[in-house]
Design a protein around this motif. Structure first.
Motif, PDB file in Angstrom:
ATOM      1  N   VAL A   3      -7.363 -10.625 -44.171  1.00 47.69           N
ATOM      2  CA  VAL A   3      -8.629 -11.186 -43.687  1.00 47.69           C
ATOM      3  C   VAL A   3      -9.779 -10.462 -44.379  1.00 47.69           C
ATOM      4  CG1 VAL A   3     -10.085 -11.599 -41.673  1.00 47.69           C
ATOM      5  CG2 VAL A   3      -7.584 -11.716 -41.460  1.00 47.69           C
ATOM      6  N   ASP A   4     -10.771 -11.218 -44.816  1.00 50.56           N
ATOM      7  CA  ASP A   4     -11.970 -10.652 -45.420  1.00 50.56           C
ATOM      8  C   ASP A   4     -13.150 -10.804 -44.464  1.00 50.56           C
ATOM      9  OD1 ASP A   4     -10.789  -9.768 -47.675  1.00 50.56           O
ATOM     10  OD2 ASP A   4     -11.869 -11.092 -49.062  1.00 50.56           O
ATOM     11  N   PHE A   5     -13.876  -9.691 -44.260  1.00 60.12           N
ATOM     12  CA  PHE A   5     -15.082  -9.681 -43.427  1.00 60.12           C
ATOM     13  C   PHE A   5     -16.282  -9.529 -44.355  1.00 60.12           C
ATOM     14  CE2 PHE A   5     -11.579  -8.125 -40.915  1.00 60.12           C
ATOM     15  CZ  PHE A   5     -11.742  -8.749 -39.685  1.00 60.12           C
ATOM     16  N   GLN A   6     -17.217 -10.454 -44.258  1.00 58.31           N
ATOM     17  CA  GLN A   6     -18.397 -10.449 -45.115  1.00 58.31           C
ATOM     18  C   GLN A   6     -19.645 -10.336 -44.234  1.00 58.31           C
ATOM     19  OE1 GLN A   6     -18.723 -10.827 -48.694  1.00 58.31           O
ATOM     20  NE2 GLN A   6     -20.780 -10.182 -48.136  1.00 58.31           N
ATOM     21  N   PHE A   7     -20.492  -9.323 -44.561  1.00 57.45           N
ATOM     22  CA  PHE A   7     -21.757  -9.142 -43.837  1.00 57.45           C
ATOM     23  C   PHE A   7     -22.912  -9.476 -44.766  1.00 57.45           C
ATOM     24  CE2 PHE A   7     -18.795  -6.444 -41.597  1.00 57.45           C
ATOM     25  CZ  PHE A   7     -19.147  -6.572 -40.262  1.00 57.45           C
ATOM     26  N   ASP A   8     -23.980  -9.970 -44.182  1.00 60.85           N
ATOM     27  CA  ASP A   8     -25.207 -10.200 -44.945  1.00 60.85           C
ATOM     28  C   ASP A   8     -25.775  -8.842 -45.361  1.00 60.85           C
ATOM     29  OD1 ASP A   8     -28.274 -10.621 -45.179  1.00 60.85           O
ATOM     30  OD2 ASP A   8     -27.417 -12.652 -45.233  1.00 60.85           O
ATOM     31  N   THR A   9     -26.317  -8.765 -46.564  1.00 62.63           N
ATOM     32  CA  THR A   9     -26.858  -7.484 -47.056  1.00 62.63           C
ATOM     33  C   THR A   9     -28.019  -7.003 -46.208  1.00 62.63           C
ATOM     34  OG1 THR A   9     -28.231  -8.723 -48.612  1.00 62.63           O
ATOM     35  CG2 THR A   9     -26.134  -7.893 -49.429  1.00 62.63           C
ATOM     36  N   ALA A  10     -28.662  -7.927 -45.477  1.00 59.92           N
ATOM     37  CA  ALA A  10     -29.803  -7.537 -44.648  1.00 59.92           C
ATOM     38  C   ALA A  10     -29.389  -7.123 -43.240  1.00 59.92           C
ATOM     39  CB  ALA A  10     -30.807  -8.685 -44.579  1.00 59.92           C
ATOM     40  N   THR A  11     -28.075  -7.149 -42.967  1.00 58.09           N
ATOM     41  CA  THR A  11     -27.611  -6.796 -41.628  1.00 58.09           C
ATOM     42  C   THR A  11     -27.898  -5.324 -41.341  1.00 58.09           C
ATOM     43  OG1 THR A  11     -25.862  -8.455 -41.728  1.00 58.09           O
ATOM     44  CG2 THR A  11     -25.632  -6.701 -40.082  1.00 58.09           C
TER      45      THR A  11
END
Length: 407
Positions: free
Chosen positions: A268-276
């Motif tokens: 599973v890949d978890f991707q966060f927004d860079t502005a998080t």
């Protein structure tokens, strides 16, 4: 001792009648091709012939069952082989829709073809045998195997998981059909994490289905739902860890987090927004497994393709679901075909063995009871001569009187 005329007459007549009886018996043995006309002729042989006849009747029934079983399996093999080709076509069509360049009209065209394939599969899954039985309905073979629920629009299995078996030898019983539940319905919906809370702009996707499936099967807890609760936490120092039910895993899953980069965990890949803003976390769980059939899987994807508002990114999970479930169903069909092939080989082998047993049975019975043609003809000729002699003696003896001596 005084000999009366009646005594002479009766004795001579009995000689003729006995000769006629012996001749008639010889003729019956020849015409019926057996030397045992009644148990009295050969009690031991008659008992053995009766046993052989019973054995032959039993083997004949086994042969009838073998023919019926082979026909049933042959029909099922033909249907499943046709369906297997349809699954390959579904995979090809579904993969083509994930290229990102299809227009809505092209998606609609693919959906139209998939709908036709779905209709064909529906008909094949409700195939009937020559006697009108639904071959995939299990024991409920007079009930249509698959129907469409008029309220939900879902395809539902109405049979059971039974297999009707036929005996083809004293110790071998084989199933003549396979339940559609085992082939088409025992297919799990694609395993994927279910996100319960996540920051804006975050996404969770399965990038290695096989790896995640292994993780799911090894960790899903059917008894304690809390053990299916996971979270990925990133602290203010940009370090992440994965928790299960609020506790670190054993061994711990930790590491540094770099903004804009994915965090991988068991496929599973978890991707966060860079502005998080940090700290942050994603809560997800392992949902309970669900099963479906290929008809409903196709319907879901057809609906997605016909939705003009759905973006490619939203279509991809549905595409992944379809490909996974089509592959699983195709594997079930392959297993069923292999099993049918094995059963057909057994049927052929047992049928040939039973045919040899019938020949042996007939030979043994012939040795015991069948009449020898030359011996039977000789016996008839002998009894014919004896009858002629008895008749001539009767004529001469009964023509002699006291007056013959007086003359």
């Amino acid at each position: 001792m005084r000999l009366t005329f009646n005594m002479q007459f009766n004795q001579s007549l009995n000689g003729i009648l006995n000769a006629q009886q012996r001749m008639a018996k010889a003729e019956s043995q020849l015409s019926k091709q057996t030397r045992i006309l009644s148990p009295a002729d050969d009690p031991a042989g008659a008992a053995k012939v009766l046993s052989l006849d019973q054995n032959k009747a039993q083997i004949d029934q086994y042969q009838t069952n073998s023919i019926l079983l082979k026909n049933n399996l042959g029909l099922q093999e033909t249907v499943l082989t046709s369906m297997r080709l349809s699954y390959d076509r579904i995979s090809t069509l579904a993969q083509s829709t994930g290229n990102g360049i299809y227009t809505i009209e092209q998606r609609n065209a693919v959906a139209f073809e998939l709908k036709n394939i779905q209709t064909e599969l529906f008909d094949l899954m409700n195939t009937r045998s020559a006697d009108g039985s639904f071959i995939f309905a299990g024991y409920q073979d007079k009930t249509q195997a698959y129907v469409i629920d008029p309220i939900s629009g879902k395809y539902e299995f109405k049979g059971d998981d039974g297999n009707r078996a036929l005996q083809i030898s004293p110790s071998i019983t084989l199933s003549g059909n396979d339940s559609g539940k085992a082939i088409f319905d025992n297919v799990f919906i694609r395993f994927k994490p279910e996100v319960s809370a996540a920051p804006a702009g975050a996404s969770v996707s399965v990038t290695n289905q096989t790896e995640f499936d292994n993780f799911y099967l090894n960790n899903f807890d059917n008894l304690d739902p809390l053990n299916n609760q996971y979270s990925l936490q990133i602290d203010a120092a940009s370090n992440f860890q994965v928790l299960r039910n609020g506790s670190p895993l054993t061994p711990p899953v930790t590491g540094p987090y770099t903004a804009g980069q994915n965090i991988g965990f068991n496929g599973v890949d978890f991707q966060f927004d860079t502005a998080t803003a940090l700290p942050t976390q994603i809560d997800f769980e392992l949902p309970a497994p669900e099963q479906t059939n290929i008809l409903n899987t196709l319907q879901n994807y057809i609906d997605a393709l016909n939705d003009p508002s759905i973006a490619l990114a939203d279509l991809m999970p549905s595409l992944a679901d379809t490909l996974q479930q089509v592959t699983d169903t195709a594997n079930n069909v392959d297993s069923a075909l292999a099993n049918i092939g094995g059963r057909l080989n057994v049927v052929d082998s047992v049928f040939n063995t039973n045919a040899d047993l019938l020949i042996t049975n007939q030979t043994y019975k012939a040795d015991i009871s069948e009449v020898d043609l030359a011996a039977a003809l000789t016996e008839i000729k002998r009894q014919e001569v004896a009858l002629q002699a008895a008749s001539q003696a009767f004529t001469k003896v009964n023509a002699t009187t006291l007056f013959d001596y007086i003359r």
